[in-house]
Write a protein that holds these residues in place. Structure first.
Motif, PDB file in Angstrom:
ATOM      1  N   THR A   9       4.338   9.115   3.087  1.00 24.76           N
ATOM      2  CA  THR A   9       3.776   8.316   1.934  1.00 24.76           C
ATOM      3  C   THR A   9       4.247   8.885   0.618  1.00 24.76           C
ATOM      4  O   THR A   9       3.901  10.031   0.333  1.00 24.76           O
ATOM      5  CB  THR A   9       2.186   8.358   2.178  1.00 24.76           C
ATOM      6  N   THR A  11       3.462   8.438  -3.415  1.00 22.91           N
ATOM      7  CA  THR A  11       2.817   7.673  -4.500  1.00 22.91           C
ATOM      8  C   THR A  11       3.468   8.235  -5.880  1.00 22.91           C
ATOM      9  O   THR A  11       3.489   9.374  -6.256  1.00 22.91           O
ATOM     10  CB  THR A  11       1.154   8.324  -4.708  1.00 22.91           C
ATOM     11  N   GLU A 106       5.635  -0.567   0.363  1.00 22.42           N
ATOM     12  CA  GLU A 106       4.523  -1.559  -0.175  1.00 22.42           C
ATOM     13  C   GLU A 106       4.624  -2.684  -1.021  1.00 22.42           C
ATOM     14  O   GLU A 106       4.414  -3.782  -0.861  1.00 22.42           O
ATOM     15  CB  GLU A 106       3.280  -0.621  -0.553  1.00 22.42           C
ATOM     16  N   GLY A 113       4.249   1.941  -4.653  1.00 25.22           N
ATOM     17  CA  GLY A 113       3.242   2.251  -3.837  1.00 25.22           C
ATOM     18  C   GLY A 113       3.716   3.169  -2.557  1.00 25.22           C
ATOM     19  O   GLY A 113       4.680   3.890  -2.678  1.00 25.22           O
ATOM     20  N   LYS A 153      -1.702   0.933   4.283  1.00 28.32           N
ATOM     21  CA  LYS A 153      -0.952   0.277   3.435  1.00 28.32           C
ATOM     22  C   LYS A 153       0.188  -0.230   4.365  1.00 28.32           C
ATOM     23  O   LYS A 153       0.780   0.397   4.783  1.00 28.32           O
ATOM     24  CB  LYS A 153      -0.228   0.943   2.276  1.00 28.32           C
ATOM     25  N   GLU A 154       0.432  -1.826   4.009  1.00 26.77           N
ATOM     26  CA  GLU A 154       1.487  -2.195   5.116  1.00 26.77           C
ATOM     27  C   GLU A 154       2.950  -2.201   4.391  1.00 26.77           C
ATOM     28  O   GLU A 154       2.750  -1.963   3.081  1.00 26.77           O
ATOM     29  CB  GLU A 154       1.178  -3.750   5.149  1.00 26.77           C
TER      30      GLU A 154
END
Length: 204
Positions: A9, A11, A106, A113, A153-154
């Motif tokens: 992930t 950000t 995302e 995202g 989150k997709e």
């Protein structure tokens, strides 16, 4: 650089020169020499459980610098059968001898995202490249703690970055942004994305 089959992930904030609709603008406003992506974002199944779509240059400038580029993506959705999907990328007309990192996203444009790094595509001396990745695609998601809550989150969009910060200099100049979209945390700008598929996402 390498393929991460787990979920990473990221950000990140907005990057200079990018916008969420950059790919759309590249298709609609790049002029007569722009890639003929009249069906970008539309995908049809030529076989059971296969989706196909195209990526577009991430902004008008990149589209003008790569007037003949085509990036085709085909995803065979086989998780229920084999435990993973098959993600194929085919490129033509791209910069020669160049590496691109591939991410499930995302959001296709900045600030992107959540993102998952899934592998690299390398072009030959003719600007052609092809890669196949085996991983979860249809059900790809990120999960992280935000405050006290776990947030999912997709990851239904796709983006590709210049793997080396210097590889976009041919178009954007030597002072183009350095971004974290590579395994060594140094990449160039986003080269291609699936923004033209908006408002829907290309992946289910």
């Amino acid at each position: 650089m390498g393929i991460f089959k787990g979920i990473a992930t990221l950000t990140v904030g907005a990057l200079a020169g990018a916008a969420i609709f950059a790919g759309v603008n590249a298709v609609r406003g790049a002029g007569e020499d722009a890639p003929a992506f009249d069906k970008v974002g539309d995908y049809t199944s030529t076989a059971k459980n296969v989706v196909r779509f195209k990526l577009a240059p991430s902004n008008d400038k990149l589209a003008q610098c790569m007037p003949k580029v085509k990036v085709d993506v085909a995803v065979a959705l086989e998780t229920d059968k084999t435990g993973r999907d098959v993600f194929d990328v085919t490129m033509t007309g791209a910069p020669p001898k160049t590496s691109f990192t591939v991410f499930l996203l995302e959001v296709p444009g900045a600030p992107f995202g959540a993102a998952e790094y899934i592998g690299d595509v390398n072009t030959d001396q003719h600007g052609k490249g092809k890669a196949e990745f085996k991983l979860i695609v249809e059900e790809a998601f990120s999960s992280t703690i935000v405050g006290k809550d776990r947030v999912r989150k997709e990851l239904n969009h796709v983006g590709m970055w210049f793997a080396d910060p210097k590889d976009d200099d041919f178009c954007l100049g030597a002072n183009s942004p350095v971004t974290p979209f590579d395994g060594d945390n140094e990449a160039g700008v986003q080269a291609f994305n699936s923004a033209p598929s908006l408002p829907k996402a290309p992946l289910p």
